[in-house]
Design a protein around this motif. Structure first.
Motif, mmCIF file in Angstrom:
data_model
loop_
_atom_site.group_PDB
_atom_site.id
_atom_site.type_symbol
_atom_site.label_atom_id
_atom_site.label_comp_id
_atom_site.label_asym_id
_atom_site.label_seq_id
_atom_site.Cartn_x
_atom_site.Cartn_y
_atom_site.Cartn_z
ATOM 1 N N HIS A 142 0.812 -1.215 0.000
ATOM 2 C CA HIS A 142 0.000 0.000 0.000
ATOM 3 C C HIS A 142 0.845 1.265 0.000
ATOM 4 O O HIS A 142 0.463 2.271 -0.596
ATOM 5 C CB HIS A 142 -0.939 -0.014 1.208
ATOM 6 N N TRP A 143 1.999 1.213 0.650
ATOM 7 C CA TRP A 143 2.841 2.408 0.781
ATOM 8 C C TRP A 143 4.015 2.388 -0.190
ATOM 9 O O TRP A 143 4.967 3.140 -0.013
ATOM 10 C CB TRP A 143 3.323 2.553 2.223
ATOM 11 N N GLY A 144 3.938 1.548 -1.233
ATOM 12 C CA GLY A 144 4.933 1.557 -2.296
ATOM 13 C C GLY A 144 5.944 0.428 -2.190
ATOM 14 O O GLY A 144 6.431 0.107 -1.098
ATOM 15 N N LEU A 145 6.268 -0.183 -3.336
ATOM 16 C CA LEU A 145 7.202 -1.308 -3.337
ATOM 17 C C LEU A 145 8.615 -0.891 -2.954
ATOM 18 O O LEU A 145 9.362 -1.677 -2.373
ATOM 19 C CB LEU A 145 7.218 -1.963 -4.721
ATOM 20 N N THR A 146 9.008 0.346 -3.263
ATOM 21 C CA THR A 146 10.325 0.806 -2.829
ATOM 22 C C THR A 146 10.430 0.751 -1.317
ATOM 23 O O THR A 146 11.434 0.298 -0.759
ATOM 24 C CB THR A 146 10.596 2.239 -3.326
ATOM 25 N N ARG A 147 9.387 1.198 -0.645
ATOM 26 C CA ARG A 147 9.393 1.172 0.822
ATOM 27 C C ARG A 147 9.359 -0.269 1.341
ATOM 28 O O ARG A 147 9.991 -0.586 2.361
ATOM 29 C CB ARG A 147 8.214 1.987 1.366
ATOM 30 N N LYS A 148 8.630 -1.149 0.680
ATOM 31 C CA LYS A 148 8.603 -2.555 1.103
ATOM 32 C C LYS A 148 9.999 -3.162 1.012
ATOM 33 O O LYS A 148 10.448 -3.857 1.923
ATOM 34 C CB LYS A 148 7.620 -3.341 0.234
ATOM 35 N N ARG A 149 10.700 -2.889 -0.083
ATOM 36 C CA ARG A 149 12.067 -3.382 -0.222
ATOM 37 C C ARG A 149 12.960 -2.796 0.865
ATOM 38 O O ARG A 149 13.831 -3.478 1.422
ATOM 39 C CB ARG A 149 12.613 -3.027 -1.599
ATOM 40 N N ALA A 150 12.758 -1.516 1.159
ATOM 41 C CA ALA A 150 13.564 -0.869 2.190
ATOM 42 C C ALA A 150 13.341 -1.523 3.549
ATOM 43 O O ALA A 150 14.288 -1.772 4.297
ATOM 44 C CB ALA A 150 13.226 0.619 2.261
ATOM 45 N N ILE A 151 12.095 -1.819 3.885
ATOM 46 C CA ILE A 151 11.797 -2.433 5.185
ATOM 47 C C ILE A 151 12.414 -3.819 5.275
ATOM 48 O O ILE A 151 13.027 -4.181 6.290
ATOM 49 C CB ILE A 151 10.272 -2.489 5.412
ATOM 50 N N LEU A 152 12.269 -4.619 4.222
ATOM 51 C CA LEU A 152 12.826 -5.969 4.243
ATOM 52 C C LEU A 152 14.348 -5.925 4.354
ATOM 53 O O LEU A 152 14.955 -6.716 5.089
ATOM 54 C CB LEU A 152 12.406 -6.726 2.981
ATOM 55 N N GLY A 153 14.987 -4.994 3.643
ATOM 56 C CA GLY A 153 16.436 -4.869 3.738
ATOM 57 C C GLY A 153 16.878 -4.391 5.113
ATOM 58 O O GLY A 153 17.865 -4.871 5.668
ATOM 59 N N TRP A 154 16.145 -3.435 5.662
ATOM 60 C CA TRP A 154 16.447 -2.909 7.010
ATOM 61 C C TRP A 154 16.343 -4.026 8.045
ATOM 62 O O TRP A 154 17.201 -4.177 8.913
ATOM 63 C CB TRP A 154 15.473 -1.779 7.304
ATOM 64 N N GLU A 155 15.283 -4.836 7.944
ATOM 65 C CA GLU A 155 15.112 -5.954 8.879
ATOM 66 C C GLU A 155 16.230 -6.979 8.706
ATOM 67 O O GLU A 155 16.692 -7.578 9.681
ATOM 68 C CB GLU A 155 13.751 -6.612 8.666
ATOM 69 N N ASN A 156 16.641 -7.184 7.460
ATOM 70 C CA ASN A 156 17.727 -8.121 7.213
ATOM 71 C C ASN A 156 18.991 -7.692 7.936
ATOM 72 O O ASN A 156 19.731 -8.518 8.474
ATOM 73 C CB ASN A 156 17.982 -8.232 5.712
ATOM 74 N N GLY A 157 19.231 -6.385 7.979
ATOM 75 C CA GLY A 157 20.404 -5.889 8.681
ATOM 76 C C GLY A 157 20.345 -6.137 10.175
ATOM 77 O O GLY A 157 21.373 -6.194 10.844
ATOM 78 N N LEU A 158 19.134 -6.292 10.715
ATOM 79 C CA LEU A 158 18.976 -6.541 12.148
ATOM 80 C C LEU A 158 19.042 -8.017 12.518
ATOM 81 O O LEU A 158 19.444 -8.357 13.627
ATOM 82 C CB LEU A 158 17.615 -6.006 12.636
ATOM 83 N N THR A 159 18.615 -8.877 11.618
ATOM 84 C CA THR A 159 18.354 -10.257 12.020
ATOM 85 C C THR A 159 19.404 -11.272 11.630
ATOM 86 O O THR A 159 19.587 -12.257 12.352
ATOM 87 C CB THR A 159 17.009 -10.745 11.439
#
Length: 307
Positions: free
Chosen positions: A281-298
């Motif tokens: 809903h808030w854009g695929l660029t943002r979805k990719r950003a969230i998944l990448g950000w989470e990857n950096g944490l986990t």
């Protein structure tokens, strides 16, 4: 038979990431670079190329990414490839059931952000929010401006806005409960913004209270989303099967799209069967950003296939 879930693997690594206005400024650079990577990832754009387009020196771009999510641009490029998404889905058939078996569901479930949740009565939804007072405010976040909406029961809405789109995002969220009373109050929402996007504050002794306002079916779907651990993913069809209605994939997709509490209720962890990111809903660029950000944490970036 599902394999046991390693609870320790669900705890975010002690990675320092940017928060507040620093994170929002970094995201402006990351967003531009991410759009370039997304468009041309098959060409494997170099750090020098991406830095030049962002108006930065390569070392500066590297520092922005590392400060923002603990990932280099190269690692982030790996984290948004289709092969990486497929890797997230390898154990998808057991994700929901396994988390249920080890107690990661229900009001007191262990969640990445240590969330507790309750659902409003169906009448609250049918009444289009009548009788509800919802306070709202915009705040900086690692994914651009975030709109936080809260009731006396807890967090009820979370959406995002790119520059200049704040009013549109507010109207989008308010239209979900048109009969509610809306009050602008950054004082009431700022603590939520600080708590949600700062991993150092994800502590079990300070649970994040959320309230789900939707139809019975939507709430069941959103509760299923809460069972997807950070660093893993599932599909629309798997959620439908988990809910006992394998033919309801399309209805599940609609409910996922209507999720009012983005990021916290992790609709971004739902992918297509082949690993495609599908809509957000808030854009695929943002979805990719969230998944990448989470990857950096986990976890370290997964090795991707050569083909």
């Amino acid at each position: 038979m599902t394999k046991p879930l390693d609870l320790a693997s669900l705890d975010p690594k002690p990675v320092t990431v940017a928060t507040g206005e620093t994170a929002e400024k970094d995201y402006a650079v990351v967003r531009q670079t991410l759009e370039r990577i997304t468009r041309d990832w098959r060409d494997q754009p170099s750090l020098d190329q991406m830095a030049a387009e962002a108006g930065l020196q390569p070392i500066q771009l590297q520092r922005v990414f590392s400060r923002w999510a603990g990932l280099t641009p190269k690692q982030f490029l790996q984290a948004i490839t289709l092969d990486y998404a497929k890797a997230l889905l390898r154990d998808r058939t057991s994700v929901l059931e396994t988390t249920y078996e080890v107690g990661l569901s229900g009001p007191g479930r262990l969640h990445d952000l240590f969330v507790t949740h309750e659902a409003m009565t169906p009448g609250n939804y049918r009444n289009r929010g009548a009788g509800l007072t919802i306070s709202h405010g915009f705040h900086p976040s690692p994914f651009g401006k975030v709109l936080i909406m809260v009731t006396d029961h807890g967090l009820a809405g979370l959406g995002f806005a790119d520059p200049g789109e704040e009013q549109s995002a507010l109207e989008d969220m308010c239209n979900r409960w048109p009969a509610a009373e809306f009050l602008e109050s950054r004082e009431k929402t700022v603590c939520y913004a600080q708590r949600i996007f700062d991993p150092s504050q994800w502590q079990p002794e300070t649970p994040l209270n959320i309230v789900l306002i939707g139809t019975d079916f939507e709430i069941r779907v959103w509760q299923a989303l809460l069972r997807i651990p950070m660093g893993q993913a599932t599909t629309y069809s798997d959620i439908a099967a988990h809910l006992g209605n394998p033919g309801a994939s399309r209805a599940v997709g609609t409910a996922v799209g209507r999720n009012p509490i983005s990021f916290v209720v992790p609709c971004h962890r739902v992918l297509g069967k082949t690993g495609t990111l599908c809509g957000y809903h808030w854009g695929l660029t943002r979805k990719r950003a969230i998944l990448g950000w989470e990857n950096g944490l986990t976890q370290p970036v997964l090795e991707v296939a050569d083909t």
